[in-house]
Design a protein around this motif. Structure first.
Motif, PDB file in Angstrom:
ATOM      1  N   ILE A 182       0.738  -0.957  -0.043  1.00  0.00           N
ATOM      2  CA  ILE A 182      -0.163   0.296  -0.068  1.00  0.00           C
ATOM      3  C   ILE A 182       1.151   1.499  -0.151  1.00  0.00           C
ATOM      4  N   HIS A 217      -2.175   6.751  -1.240  1.00  0.00           N
ATOM      5  CA  HIS A 217      -2.757   5.857  -0.325  1.00  0.00           C
ATOM      6  C   HIS A 217      -2.413   5.931   1.398  1.00  0.00           C
ATOM      7  N   LEU A 230      -9.222  -1.522  -4.034  1.00  0.00           N
ATOM      8  CA  LEU A 230      -8.867  -0.232  -3.760  1.00  0.00           C
ATOM      9  C   LEU A 230      -8.904   0.835  -4.831  1.00  0.00           C
TER      10      LEU A 230
END
Length: 240
Positions: free
Chosen positions: A17, A23, A109
């Motif tokens: 991530i 993010h 995501l």
């Protein structure tokens, strides 16, 4: 936020991530009950949620999160493909099998950036004026945006829409001024057929050279007009 009882699995997801622009991992949990508490504390946009955990499993966590005021997107991550149907029934926004591939996680995501069914359901009452008025909300091209009532300076009605002017900008909402006035009577006052003002943010009642009146508010240079019909009521309220 990452929820998994395996530290190495959490670390692997965190590393992936951190390579995605826009993010960030704001928290972790290793079991269900603490996950719910951390979500309440941190308010993440999305939760990567393991299904198999000691105590409360991921499916139970997802069901509880779906009942919160503004539920996060939930993406299940598990080694057990037989839970796909249960994940779908829990209104999950994604379902990934371990070991998680980077491209699959990025796609999940990206999908989670769109409001989930649970989020739309939680905000439906606020969008049509039936829900509790802790926030006002509106659908925008980026999803759903909401503003806390305490941050709103005043509402201004123009044709069929109402603008909420708040500490951080302006939000165009669909609720009528009449609906807002009824719901927010304790903290807001109607000062004009087009304006509803937060009492706590009023600093002064002033008169213009033409004899018309207006209110000055904290945090904004714009003044709000006061109609002749409302002037005596506004003056009495401020004096009290």
């Amino acid at each position: 936020m990452i929820v998994d009882d395996e530290p190495l699995a959490r670390e692997r997801l965190r590393r992936m991530i951190e390579t995605f622009p826009g993010h960030a991992v704001i928290g972790e949990a290793s079991e269900g009950r603490s996950a719910i508490e951390r979500v309440s504390e941190l308010a993440p946009d999305a939760v990567l949620l393991d299904v198999h955990m000691p105590g409360m499993d991921g499916l139970q966590v997802a069901r509880e999160l779906a009942n919160t005021d503004l539920p996060p997107a939930v993406i299940f991550i598990t080694a057990h493909s037989e839970h796909a149907l249960s994940a779908h029934n829990s209104q999950a926004d994604g379902y990934l099998l371990k070991p998680v591939r980077r491209d699959d996680l990025a796609a999940a995501l990206a999908r989670a950036r769109q409001p989930s069914r649970a989020q739309y359901s939680a905000l439906a009452g606020q969008l049509d004026g039936r829900g509790p008025m802790g926030y006002v909300s509106a659908r925008t091209r980026d999803g759903i945006e909401r503003v806390a009532i305490r941050d709103i300076l005043y509402f201004w009605a123009d044709r069929k829409y109402t603008s909420a002017f708040h500490l951080h900008g302006e939000l165009l909402i669909e609720q009528s001024l009449a609906t807002l006035e009824q719901s927010l009577a304790e903290n807001f006052m109607r000062v004009h057929r087009k304006a509803l003002v937060a009492r706590a943010h009023v600093t002064a009642l002033k008169y213009n050279s033409d004899g018309s009146a207006c209110l000055t508010l904290r945090h904004v240079a714009t003044t709000v007009p006061v109609s002749r019909r409302r002037l005596a009521e506004v003056r009495a309220l401020l004096e009290s």
